[in-house]
Design a protein around this motif. Structure first.
Motif, mmCIF file in Angstrom:
data_model
loop_
_atom_site.group_PDB
_atom_site.id
_atom_site.type_symbol
_atom_site.label_atom_id
_atom_site.label_comp_id
_atom_site.label_asym_id
_atom_site.label_seq_id
_atom_site.Cartn_x
_atom_site.Cartn_y
_atom_site.Cartn_z
ATOM 1 N N LEU A 113 0.841 -1.186 0.000
ATOM 2 C CA LEU A 113 0.000 0.000 0.000
ATOM 3 C C LEU A 113 0.879 1.239 0.000
ATOM 4 N N ALA A 114 0.372 2.305 -0.591
ATOM 5 C CA ALA A 114 1.050 3.598 -0.546
ATOM 6 C C ALA A 114 -0.008 4.671 -0.720
ATOM 7 N N ALA A 115 0.337 5.903 -0.341
ATOM 8 C CA ALA A 115 -0.575 7.027 -0.510
ATOM 9 C C ALA A 115 0.234 8.297 -0.653
ATOM 10 N N PRO A 116 -0.117 9.169 -1.595
ATOM 11 C CA PRO A 116 0.516 10.487 -1.631
ATOM 12 C C PRO A 116 0.272 11.189 -0.304
ATOM 13 N N PRO A 117 1.282 11.811 0.288
ATOM 14 C CA PRO A 117 1.091 12.451 1.594
ATOM 15 C C PRO A 117 -0.036 13.470 1.571
ATOM 16 N N LEU A 118 -0.882 13.417 2.606
ATOM 17 C CA LEU A 118 -1.940 14.401 2.785
ATOM 18 C C LEU A 118 -2.889 14.435 1.593
ATOM 19 N N SER A 119 -3.328 13.254 1.177
ATOM 20 C CA SER A 119 -4.257 13.137 0.058
ATOM 21 C C SER A 119 -5.393 12.211 0.456
ATOM 22 N N ASP A 120 -6.323 11.975 -0.470
ATOM 23 C CA ASP A 120 -7.419 11.042 -0.223
ATOM 24 C C ASP A 120 -7.339 9.857 -1.182
ATOM 25 N N ALA A 129 -2.082 15.280 -11.800
ATOM 26 C CA ALA A 129 -2.109 16.342 -10.796
ATOM 27 C C ALA A 129 -3.285 16.194 -9.845
ATOM 28 N N SER A 130 -4.334 15.491 -10.261
ATOM 29 C CA SER A 130 -5.518 15.358 -9.415
ATOM 30 C C SER A 130 -5.266 14.525 -8.167
ATOM 31 N N GLY A 161 0.337 21.235 -7.947
ATOM 32 C CA GLY A 161 -1.021 21.725 -8.104
ATOM 33 C C GLY A 161 -1.990 20.960 -7.236
ATOM 34 N N CYS A 162 -3.228 21.420 -7.207
ATOM 35 C CA CYS A 162 -4.281 20.740 -6.476
ATOM 36 C C CYS A 162 -5.036 19.835 -7.432
ATOM 37 N N ALA A 163 -6.255 19.486 -7.089
ATOM 38 C CA ALA A 163 -7.008 18.560 -7.934
ATOM 39 C C ALA A 163 -7.338 19.211 -9.277
ATOM 40 N N ASP A 164 -7.359 18.404 -10.337
ATOM 41 C CA ASP A 164 -7.837 18.881 -11.620
ATOM 42 C C ASP A 164 -9.317 19.241 -11.492
ATOM 43 N N SER A 165 -9.784 20.075 -12.391
ATOM 44 C CA SER A 165 -11.169 20.525 -12.302
ATOM 45 C C SER A 165 -12.149 19.364 -12.420
ATOM 46 N N ASP A 166 -11.805 18.351 -13.224
ATOM 47 C CA ASP A 166 -12.730 17.220 -13.363
ATOM 48 C C ASP A 166 -12.408 16.096 -12.397
ATOM 49 N N GLY A 167 -11.194 16.084 -11.833
ATOM 50 C CA GLY A 167 -10.816 15.068 -10.862
ATOM 51 C C GLY A 167 -10.819 13.662 -11.422
ATOM 52 N N ASP A 168 -10.720 13.502 -12.735
ATOM 53 C CA ASP A 168 -10.850 12.194 -13.376
ATOM 54 C C ASP A 168 -9.507 11.473 -13.368
ATOM 55 N N LEU A 169 -9.400 10.433 -12.535
ATOM 56 C CA LEU A 169 -8.152 9.688 -12.428
ATOM 57 C C LEU A 169 -7.982 8.713 -13.583
ATOM 58 N N VAL A 170 -9.075 8.113 -14.014
ATOM 59 C CA VAL A 170 -8.984 7.037 -14.999
ATOM 60 C C VAL A 170 -8.374 7.543 -16.305
ATOM 61 N N LEU A 171 -8.788 8.690 -16.775
ATOM 62 C CA LEU A 171 -8.326 9.194 -18.063
ATOM 63 C C LEU A 171 -6.903 9.721 -18.010
#
Length: 246
Positions: A99-106, A183-184, A227-237
């Motif tokens: 398991l891993a996670a970008p620090p301070l992310s969801d 970036a999201s 940066g912060c989340a992309d406007s659409d937040g779409d990870l799959v694409l």
């Protein structure tokens, strides 16, 4: 005091927050400076992987095939992804081995032996964990690490499980796989604000804000260049195929 059997995984975030996993089926969140800890129980088999999302939330992965999403405010999981990687090609559930996670992310990232690295959105407010993307990889994912910029995840892949030689994937290569991250999935400003409060001692206890304010921290420039989340937040694409290096 502490785990009753061998410790299998550790992760840390901040100056004094540590989480550990063990063969005793428990996960423990440690207050290092105070030399105290909080135990968490929710798995039915040894826990082989753990990752911190923030100073108060984390995920754990077990040989029972599940990923548990935890908050230090609750002794039971906020959410459970049962059979997170499906049925193992060797029988039974696919053990969650990394398991891993970008620090301070969801976002949590998991590995097993099912042929995919999987990406999970962990929503504390909704008490949910949902898969949002996957990347194909052949073999046992024995380790995952996020770059300091959170711009890519590295996966250590092998023909066998890191803890024993029970199974073998003959078609796999012992390789390092690199997955660029969009970036999201980079750091979120409201979690950065919460982390700063905990670090500066303005939060109550173990990173819990007294006033319940989410601290969205509008206009925060502290994004480490990602940066912060992309406007659409779409990870799959936005996810890329992995690149294997022998």
């Amino acid at each position: 005091f502490g785990h009753q059997e061998g410790i299998t995984a550790l992760d840390a975030l901040g100056d004094s927050t540590l989480v550990s996993a063990s063969e005793d089926r428990s996960v423990r969140l440690w207050k290092v400076a105070e030399e105290t800890h909080l135990p968490f129980f929710g798995h039915s088999a040894p826990v082989d992987a753990v990752a911190m999302l923030s100073t108060s939330t984390f995920v754990s992965g077990s040989q029972d095939g599940s990923i548990c999403f935890w908050s230090e405010k609750r002794k039971r999981p906020l959410a459970v992804a049962a059979n997170a990687h499906g049925v193992s090609p060797f029988g039974g559930p696919s053990w969650v081995s990394a398991l891993a996670a970008p620090p301070l992310s969801d976002l949590a990232i998991s590995g097993s032996c099912d042929g995919h690295i999987r990406f999970w959105h962990c929503n504390e407010a909704a008490r949910s964990i949902k898969q949002v993307a996957s990347v194909p990889v052949t073999g046992f994912v024995n380790g995952l690490a996020i770059s300091a910029s959170s711009k890519f995840v590295a996966a250590a892949v092998g023909q066998e499980h890191r803890l024993g030689r029970w199974f073998r994937s003959r078609e796999a290569r012992n390789a390092l796989c690199i997955v660029p991250l969009p970036a999201s999935v980079h750091r979120k400003p409201h979690l950065l604000a919460a982390h700063r409060k905990a670090r500066d001692g303005t939060a109550n206890g173990f990173g819990h804000d007294d006033d319940g304010d989410d601290d969205d921290d509008e206009g925060d420039d502290d994004d480490d260049g990602g940066g912060c989340a992309d406007s659409d937040g779409d990870l799959v694409l936005l996810l890329y195929d992995f690149v294997a290096v022998a």
